[in-house]
Design an enzyme around this catalytic site. Sequence first.
Site, PDB file in Angstrom:
ATOM      1  N   TYR A 108      36.500  71.103   0.406  1.00 42.54           N
ATOM      2  CA  TYR A 108      35.017  71.024   0.668  1.00 42.54           C
ATOM      3  C   TYR A 108      34.759  70.793   2.012  1.00 42.54           C
ATOM      4  CZ  TYR A 108      30.174  70.194  -0.204  1.00 42.54           C
ATOM      5  OH  TYR A 108      29.038  70.220  -0.255  1.00 42.54           O
ATOM      6  N   ARG A 160      21.351  78.833   3.225  1.00 41.10           N
ATOM      7  CA  ARG A 160      21.626  77.859   4.291  1.00 41.10           C
ATOM      8  C   ARG A 160      22.763  77.101   3.936  1.00 41.10           C
ATOM      9  NH1 ARG A 160      20.943  72.373   4.667  1.00 41.10           N
ATOM     10  NH2 ARG A 160      23.215  72.938   4.047  1.00 41.10           N
ATOM     11  N   LYS A 178      31.767  71.529  -4.617  1.00 39.09           N
ATOM     12  CA  LYS A 178      31.051  70.543  -5.127  1.00 39.09           C
ATOM     13  C   LYS A 178      31.546  69.936  -6.413  1.00 39.09           C
ATOM     14  CE  LYS A 178      27.401  68.377  -2.884  1.00 39.09           C
ATOM     15  NZ  LYS A 178      26.520  68.600  -1.597  1.00 39.09           N
ATOM     16  N   GLU A 249      21.404  73.119  -4.009  1.00 40.66           N
ATOM     17  CA  GLU A 249      22.459  72.729  -2.983  1.00 40.66           C
ATOM     18  C   GLU A 249      22.054  74.079  -2.008  1.00 40.66           C
ATOM     19  OE1 GLU A 249      24.670  70.482  -2.677  1.00 40.66           O
ATOM     20  OE2 GLU A 249      25.621  71.190  -0.960  1.00 40.66           O
ATOM     21  N   ASP A 250      22.172  73.783  -0.602  1.00 41.95           N
ATOM     22  CA  ASP A 250      21.956  74.689   0.574  1.00 41.95           C
ATOM     23  C   ASP A 250      20.873  75.771   0.203  1.00 41.95           C
ATOM     24  OD1 ASP A 250      23.981  73.159   1.798  1.00 41.95           O
ATOM     25  OD2 ASP A 250      25.615  74.413   1.652  1.00 41.95           O
ATOM     26  N   ASP A 273      21.317  68.038  -0.457  1.00 45.67           N
ATOM     27  CA  ASP A 273      21.142  67.990   1.067  1.00 45.67           C
ATOM     28  C   ASP A 273      19.905  66.918   1.528  1.00 45.67           C
ATOM     29  OD1 ASP A 273      22.662  70.088   1.415  1.00 45.67           O
ATOM     30  OD2 ASP A 273      21.280  71.423   0.269  1.00 45.67           O
ATOM     31  N   ASN A 412      27.758  69.312  10.236  1.00 49.26           N
ATOM     32  CA  ASN A 412      28.842  70.079   9.589  1.00 49.26           C
ATOM     33  C   ASN A 412      28.907  71.653  10.090  1.00 49.26           C
ATOM     34  OD1 ASN A 412      30.595  68.205   8.383  1.00 49.26           O
ATOM     35  ND2 ASN A 412      29.019  67.892   6.755  1.00 49.26           N
TER      36      ASN A 412
END
Length: 551
Positions: A108, A160, A178, A249-250, A273, A412
């Site tokens: 990850y 993203r 994940k 996610e993202d 997020d 990150n």
Amino acid sequence: MTRNTDRSPSGTQNAPDHPRGMALLRDPFYNKGTGFSDRERDEYGLRGLLPPRVLSQDEQADRVMKYVRQLPNDLERYIALNSLHDRNEALFLRVVSDHIDEIQPLIYTPTVGLACQKYGHIFQRPRGLFVSANDRGRVAQVLRNWPHRAAIIVVTDGERILGLGDLGANGMGIPVGKLSLYAACAGIDPKTCLPVMLDVGTNNGELLGDPFYIGLRQRRVQGAAYDELVEEFISAAREVYPGVVIQFEDFANHNAFRLLRKYRERVPTFNDDIQGTAAVALAGILSALRVTGGTLTDQTILFLGAGEAATGIAELVVSAMIAQGLAEDAARRRCWLVDSRGLVVKSRTDLAGHKLAYAHDAAPVGDFLSAVRTLKPTAIIGVAAVGGTFTREVLEEMARINERPIVFALSNPTSKAECTAEEAYRNTRGRALFACGSPFDPVTLDGKTFVPRQGNNSYIFPGVGLGAIVSRTRQIPDDMFMAAAHALAHQVSESDLRQGSLYPALPRIREVSTRIAATVAETAYRLKLAGETKPADVAAHIHAQMYDPHY
Ligand code: NAD
């Protein structure tokens, strides 16, 4: 606890469709490789297909670790671990669980960021489902091609990815990584974990020009067509897997907030997020306050960044302050955001909707250091994905204003971190209460060793997912994230705090996740959201359903 042996050949002797022979060795959910016993080799027609020596799982895990450690770089380690994942799910999860400190950064953040950037080039075997914009009208059919029953889906559209921007279909590495953590950290049965890439194209010109790019070679579908695809996906997922938990996610800001608003009351869904980050950051603040002795309602928190992480954290902090008796308006005025154009204030006319609740009546301030000098925050939280922005001046100023400044550099991957752990401690003369998004080694300063720990969402989302699945909750409201944050903070010991750690040690993650799952499930029962009656012993009920990778 469901041990892997329950699904292994001996545990499922009567299953008529149980794979045998070469098919068994090629099925990662059943394969034990050289770990098959002599009896199993006879029973399942494996004799001769494996070298004669039988290895215990301990020996296999040891061999994997020796091999992974001698590889030349982290990307090679990622590839090796991924290929183990494709061959032998139980052994992979055993290795991840037993060496979580070492392996999590490889499967990850931060390595997964690098892997996503090169995904097309290192792609070997598909994992998860690719639902593309071309699948409009047949998404349910695509989902039915998945051979298992999903209890939890992690879905991204790749727009993203971490702090790296639009990586299109290459973003698949994120849901895959994940869900490995859901299984390793919370014992969610890996067979029920489904990674999904919603491929609507990419606006990343470099990828569109890359001959090995794995996704649709087109610019992103937007507007009504995009919304219709997401709607079809959500409806199909619920039709094919009733009750499935769906984690967004993202997604980019312009979709993340509105999709969460649109679906959060209709389906058991959350955006990690926004909400997972919020819970892990709130837990870190609560731990830091045990050191400073301050109360939450007295804090002034300045965020560098005003996106999903910043507003998500601010929202949960505000809810926590309200729960401690502060009025909503006053609570919001305790949280301030700085974006790429400076302090978010009321007089600005360029603000996206999600920032408005934090656009306070104040004079404009152009840069972060000036905002620190003006607002005198007790805590700064970096979530702008711009590396090095907690400069020496910023850190020294925080140490001048506060006896124990709270400094979270959460961006990150490592290259985007606002400061390193060493910078945080050195520039505050060891007084910072520090948490990071990417891992940093312990730092020794004037004879004292600080052990910074990652404010990583992986402390939160596995337990939230497990609690949601077990209670069959219909929604995943913010109350559950608040409960999760408190449960996580309670796991931090006095000795953790003495060495500067604001989170528990990662090797305790299964225990931590079980407690978070219990508190999430309790919240579901209390709010009457659960799809089943409350068991007499919630913790035991959860424990009994957890997957154990040992064989
Ligand atoms: P996002 O894209 O939603 O938000 C980024 C924000 O930063 C935007 O508001 C943007 O305006 C602002 N920004 C950009 N350049 C800036 C600059 N020079 N100065 C000030 N602000 C600037 O992204 P996000 O989901 O909020 O994530 C941000 C970062 O936080 C990423 O690096 C992500 O990996 C990290 N993150 C870490 C954790 C964790 O460790 N627990 C959790 C979530 C996100």
